[in-house]
Design an enzyme around this catalytic site. Structure first.
Site, PDB file in Angstrom:
ATOM      1  N   CYS A  53      27.347 -34.772 -12.130  1.00 33.13           N
ATOM      2  CA  CYS A  53      27.983 -33.815 -11.226  1.00 33.13           C
ATOM      3  C   CYS A  53      28.083 -34.403  -9.809  1.00 33.13           C
ATOM      4  CB  CYS A  53      27.244 -32.477 -11.260  1.00 33.13           C
ATOM      5  SG  CYS A  53      28.227 -31.138 -10.548  1.00 33.13           S
ATOM      6  N   HIS A 106      27.391 -31.164 -16.749  1.00 33.40           N
ATOM      7  CA  HIS A 106      25.922 -31.182 -16.747  1.00 33.40           C
ATOM      8  C   HIS A 106      25.388 -31.333 -18.171  1.00 33.40           C
ATOM      9  CE1 HIS A 106      24.648 -30.261 -12.571  1.00 33.40           C
ATOM     10  NE2 HIS A 106      25.849 -29.718 -12.477  1.00 33.40           N
ATOM     11  N   GLU A 143      22.592 -32.303 -19.139  1.00 29.21           N
ATOM     12  CA  GLU A 143      21.173 -31.914 -19.262  1.00 29.21           C
ATOM     13  C   GLU A 143      21.011 -30.426 -19.564  1.00 29.21           C
ATOM     14  OE1 GLU A 143      22.711 -32.171 -16.487  1.00 29.21           O
ATOM     15  OE2 GLU A 143      21.985 -30.612 -15.107  1.00 29.21           O
TER      16      GLU A 143
END
Ligand code: MN
Length: 242
Positions: free
Chosen positions: A108, A211, A213
C-alpha cells in the site's frame, strides 16, 4: 536453516498527549506464519551499519499520505496527514536495500514509497485528480475484497501468483501517477490505476497497492512465501550452504 529476519516499518502517531510507534499485528503475523521473524524498524535516527546486518529483507507497510514535496508538488486540498520524518527514513531504507541487494516488499503506502524513492510521482487524491477511477477506498472491512486486478504476464508478480486476474481489497485514496524510471507496472485495476510495481531482474523489489496481510487467499499468501524465500537466500546461513 535459520529463519529470515524481515525489517518492518511502522507509523509514528503523535496525538493529544500520546506519542507511539504503531504497527497492525497482521503484518508481523503474515511474516511469522510463512516462516520469518519480524523486526520493527521505527523511524528514529539512521543506521550506522549495513541494513543487512539487521535484516535479510525489508517490508514497507501502510499508513498515511506521502509528502507531496517528495515529487515537487504543493499540498492538494484532499491531502491527508503526512509524516515527512517517516518518508525520509523509508527512502533511506529503500536506497540501502537496493544497493545492498536485499529483497523488498512494499504494501500500500509501502509500494507508493518505492515509487517515490526512485523518482516517481503520485495522485495526491485519486478521486478528485482522476475522476474516472473506481472507488479505491473501500467501504467494507479490510478482509473483504472489492475490485479486480489484472496481472501482466511475464512479470515476477505473475510468476508468483500464476493468475491473470485476482480480486483484492483496496484501502487507498492516493495512487501512483507516473512510475519511477526502471519500474514495471505489473498489475492494474480495471480503471488503469497501478496496483503493483516491480524492478525487472534478479532482486525481489516489488510493491502491491492492496493489503495481502489482511487476506487469506492463495494469491495473498504466495506473495509472502516468495518474498521470504528470496530473503532466506540472502540470509547468512543460506549463503554458507551455497
Ligand atoms: Mn485499489
Amino acid at each position: 536453516m535459520m529463519k529470515p529476519v524481515i525489517g518492518i516499518t511502522c507509523r509514528h502517531l503523535i496525538d493529544s498527549g500520546s506519542d507511539q510507534y504503531l504497527l497492525a499485528a497482521q503484518y508481523v503475523q503474515a511474516i511469522e506464519r510463512e516462516g520469518g521473524i519480524a523486526v520493527i524498524l521505527p523511524a528514529a535516527g539512521e543506521f550506522d551499519r549495513p541494513l543487512r546486518s539487521i535484516c535479510d529483507g525489508l517490508m514497507l507497510t501502510g499508513g498515511g499520505d506521502l509528502d507531496p514535496g517528495l515529487f515537487s508538488e504543493e499540498p492538494h486540498p484532499k491531502l491527508g496527514w503526512v509524516d515527512p520524518e517517516r518518508d525520509k527514513f523509508e527512502i533511506s531504507l529503500i536506497q540501502r536495500a537496493k544497493s545492498e541487494d536485499l529483497p523488498v516488499l512494499g504494501i500500500c503506502r509501502g509500494m507508493q514509497m518505492l515509487n517515490v524513492a526512485l523518482g516517481g510521482n503520485m495522485y495526491q487524491d485519486l478521486e478528485s485528480q482522476a475522476p474516472h477511477a473506481l472507488r479505491h477506498m473501500q467501504r467494507r472491512p479490510p478482509e473483504r475484497v472489492s475490485h479486480r486486478v489484472w496481472v501482466e504476464e511475464g512479470t515476477r508478480l505473475f510468476h508468483i501468483i500464476r493468475r491473470r486476474r485476482i480480486w483484492t481489497n483496496s484501502l487507498h485514496h492516493q495512487a501512483i501517477k507516473d512510475p519511477a524510471p526502471g519500474f514495471t507496472v505489473s498489475a492494474r485495476a480495471d480503471d488503469g490505476v497501478a496496483e503493483a510495481i516491480e524492478l525487472p531482474g534478479d532482486l525481489f523489489f516489488l510493491g502491491v497497492q492492496w493489503h495481502p496481510e489482511r487476506l487469506f487467499r492463495q494469491s495473498a499468501r504466495l506473495l509472502f512465501v516468495e518474498f521470504l524465500r528470496n530473503a532466506r537466500e540472502k540470509a547468512p546461513a543460506g549463503q554458507n550452504m551455497g
